[in-house]
Design a protein around this motif. Structure first.
Motif, PDB file in Angstrom:
ATOM      1  N   ASN A 154       4.728   5.525  -4.898  1.00 43.19           N
ATOM      2  CA  ASN A 154       3.895   4.628  -4.104  1.00 43.19           C
ATOM      3  C   ASN A 154       2.675   4.153  -4.896  1.00 43.19           C
ATOM      4  O   ASN A 154       2.307   2.976  -4.845  1.00 43.19           O
ATOM      5  CB  ASN A 154       3.445   5.346  -2.834  1.00 43.19           C
ATOM      6  N   THR A 155       2.058   5.066  -5.639  1.00 39.52           N
ATOM      7  CA  THR A 155       0.882   4.691  -6.434  1.00 39.52           C
ATOM      8  C   THR A 155       1.242   3.647  -7.483  1.00 39.52           C
ATOM      9  O   THR A 155       0.537   2.641  -7.652  1.00 39.52           O
ATOM     10  CB  THR A 155       0.294   5.935  -7.121  1.00 39.52           C
ATOM     11  N   THR A 157       3.793   1.636  -7.382  1.00 38.81           N
ATOM     12  CA  THR A 157       4.175   0.412  -6.677  1.00 38.81           C
ATOM     13  C   THR A 157       2.949  -0.377  -6.244  1.00 38.81           C
ATOM     14  O   THR A 157       2.913  -1.610  -6.359  1.00 38.81           O
ATOM     15  CB  THR A 157       5.029   0.764  -5.448  1.00 38.81           C
ATOM     16  N   GLU A 158       1.935   0.319  -5.736  1.00 41.63           N
ATOM     17  CA  GLU A 158       0.722  -0.373  -5.288  1.00 41.63           C
ATOM     18  C   GLU A 158       0.072  -1.149  -6.431  1.00 41.63           C
ATOM     19  O   GLU A 158      -0.412  -2.273  -6.237  1.00 41.63           O
ATOM     20  CB  GLU A 158      -0.270   0.639  -4.710  1.00 41.63           C
ATOM     21  N   LEU A 161       2.134  -4.188  -7.132  1.00 45.10           N
ATOM     22  CA  LEU A 161       1.987  -5.161  -6.045  1.00 45.10           C
ATOM     23  C   LEU A 161       0.637  -5.861  -6.092  1.00 45.10           C
ATOM     24  O   LEU A 161       0.549  -7.061  -5.794  1.00 45.10           O
ATOM     25  CB  LEU A 161       2.170  -4.458  -4.698  1.00 45.10           C
ATOM     26  N   ASP A 162      -0.412  -5.128  -6.427  1.00 42.30           N
ATOM     27  CA  ASP A 162      -1.734  -5.762  -6.515  1.00 42.30           C
ATOM     28  C   ASP A 162      -1.703  -6.925  -7.505  1.00 42.30           C
ATOM     29  O   ASP A 162      -2.248  -8.007  -7.235  1.00 42.30           O
ATOM     30  CB  ASP A 162      -2.786  -4.735  -6.946  1.00 42.30           C
ATOM     31  N   SER A 206       3.639  -0.021   1.534  1.00 44.17           N
ATOM     32  CA  SER A 206       4.092  -0.453   0.206  1.00 44.17           C
ATOM     33  C   SER A 206       5.493  -1.057   0.278  1.00 44.17           C
ATOM     34  O   SER A 206       5.782  -2.071  -0.370  1.00 44.17           O
ATOM     35  CB  SER A 206       4.081   0.735  -0.765  1.00 44.17           C
ATOM     36  N   HIS A 207       6.346  -0.434   1.074  1.00 43.40           N
ATOM     37  CA  HIS A 207       7.701  -0.969   1.250  1.00 43.40           C
ATOM     38  C   HIS A 207       7.641  -2.377   1.840  1.00 43.40           C
ATOM     39  O   HIS A 207       8.360  -3.293   1.395  1.00 43.40           O
ATOM     40  CB  HIS A 207       8.495  -0.032   2.157  1.00 43.40           C
ATOM     41  N   ARG A 209       5.098  -4.466   1.647  1.00 48.28           N
ATOM     42  CA  ARG A 209       4.497  -5.395   0.678  1.00 48.28           C
ATOM     43  C   ARG A 209       5.530  -5.871  -0.343  1.00 48.28           C
ATOM     44  O   ARG A 209       5.506  -7.038  -0.764  1.00 48.28           O
ATOM     45  CB  ARG A 209       3.326  -4.719  -0.031  1.00 48.28           C
ATOM     46  N   ALA A 280      -2.566  -5.597   4.290  1.00 43.62           N
ATOM     47  CA  ALA A 280      -1.206  -5.919   3.849  1.00 43.62           C
ATOM     48  C   ALA A 280      -0.556  -6.926   4.793  1.00 43.62           C
ATOM     49  O   ALA A 280       0.139  -7.853   4.355  1.00 43.62           O
ATOM     50  CB  ALA A 280      -0.367  -4.643   3.775  1.00 43.62           C
TER      51      ALA A 280
END
Length: 425
Positions: A154-155, A157-158, A161-162, A206-207, A209, A280
């Motif tokens: 998740n970290t 991925t974030e 995504l950012d 996150s999913h 996003r 989000a």
């Protein structure tokens, strides 16, 4: 380890040692790469305020002092992460948090660099410090060390995504670049492999996003709604357990509920995570609206380009017609001049000749004029505009079929006249 922390140049108190001993006892036999290891330290130690600011500072100083003797020691990882996560969750001033982290987080790389939890901490340090590239690298290393840790997934991925969301919004594109699209699809597949029963609300965020960046907005909104419901359920359950632990809501002397009056880390975490969910969701709405607007703009541009092409075609057609009419006029002038020449030549050739010979000479002259007219028109035809859709229609050897016929008839007339002249003689 506890004795060394208590006897270091920056010793921790006996009370801190006792609380750390309980933490070590709970984590006995738990791998540092197990999500339970990190979750226990975060939710059951830091968020339950087992330690305060002074404890966190003492622990960080003591850990740094004894670190040289414990390279690669998982026992050192526990107090390190407690201090790190305390500043992460409890220090709300970003500048002070970064200053506290800077005193020990980057200096522990030699001792703890092989642990995924340290790489996660290092990625947070770089992220809050504004170095997104190094933060992404550290989070990638954490995931490589512990590939089954969904928190590290998740970290990482974030941070991807950012960057992708920022590029989509700033560029106005409807979809990410091909490399980013492939990376997002891989991350989506990695999330889908994990069982969803124990997902933290932020994992749903996150999913969602990822889905939003890939243009699957309805599915993304469903993930955000699920995250809101799960976050509220978790917070309500925590409140009920807190009230039960406080004797069903005992009141202070001033009549206020003690549990409600005290500002807790869990309260702040709840607000922070709800803000992340709504941020989000707003980003998803923005991307969706941008895509709809881009579609409208693209349709309008396509229609404008189609009209421009149609206008260009009409202008080209008018230009071809003008050029062809000019050539037709020149051919008409040539044909008219040929007729005049034919009449004059016919009169002049008739003097002193018998009628048959005279008739044959006129035929030869007529054939010559036909050939000359055809050749002259063929030269003019090189400048005639043709239909680009059918450039060879009605043409032989690149010349209009009618002109070829005229020249052929002229040649036939000449040959026939010559043969008849030979027969008459």
């Amino acid at each position: 380890m506890l004795d060394e922390l208590a006897g270091s140049d920056f010793p921790v108190s006996d009370a801190v040692v006792d609380r750390l001993r309980a933490v070590y006892g709970h984590l006995a036999g738990v791998s540092p790469d197990d999500p339970l290891f990190e979750r226990y330290l975060r939710e059951d130690v830091v968020e339950r305020e087992v330690f305060d600011l002074a404890d966190a500072i003492d622990i960080s100083d003591s850990v740094l002092d004894v670190s040289a003797r414990h390279r690669g020691d998982v026992a050192l990882l526990v107090p390190f992460f407690i201090a790190f996560e305390w500043f992460h969750r409890c220090e709300f001033d970003a500048e002070r948090r970064l200053r506290y982290w800077g005193r020990f987080v980057p200096l522990m790389r030699v001792c703890l660099g092989g642990f995924s939890l340290y790489q996660y901490a290092l990625s947070m340090f770089h992220l809050y410090g504004g170095d997104e590239a190094r933060a992404e690298q550290a989070s990638r290393r954490a995931l490589d060390i512990a590939p089954d840790h969904i928190g590290f997934l998740n970290t990482y991925t974030e941070q991807i995504l950012d960057r992708v969301e920022r590029e989509l919004i700033s560029s106005g594109r409807q979809m990410p670049e091909d490399d980013d699209t492939a990376a997002l699809n891989r991350l989506l597949a990695a999330f889908d492999k994990r069982p969803r029963e124990d997902w933290h609300p932020i994992f749903h965020v996150s999913h969602g996003r990822i889905l939003a960046c890939l243009g699957r907005y309805a599915e993304a909104q469903g993930e955000f709604s699920q995250a809101v419901d799960l976050e509220n359920a978790r917070y309500n359950a925590w409140q009920e357990s807190r009230d039960a632990a406080n004797g069903g809501g005992n009141r202070d002397d001033d009549g206020g509920n003690a549990a409600e009056a005290r500002k807790t880390i869990k309260d702040s975490t709840y607000v922070t995570e709800m803000n992340e969910i709504f941020d989000a969701r707003n980003t998803c709405n923005m991307l969706s609206n941008m895509r709809s607007l881009s579609s409208v703009i693209d349709d309008a541009q396509d229609a404008q380009r189609a009209r421009a092409r149609e206008l260009d075609d009409k202008m080209d057609e008018l230009g071809r017609r003008f050029d062809n009419e000019r050539i037709d006029m020149l051919e008409f002038i040539g044909f008219f001049a040929g007729i005049i020449s034919f009449v004059i030549a016919s009169i002049q050739l008739g003097d002193g000749l018998a009628f048959p010979t005279r008739a044959l000479m006129v035929l030869i002259l007529m054939g010559s004029l036909l050939v000359a007219f055809g050749a002259f028109s063929s030269l003019l035809e090189s400048g005639r505009a043709v239909d680009p859709k059918a450039p060879k229609r009605g043409r032989l050897f690149g010349i209009r079929a009618g002109l070829v016929t005229v020249m052929a008839v002229g040649l036939v007339v000449i040959v026939v006249a010559m043969l008849m002249y030979l027969v008459i003689r």
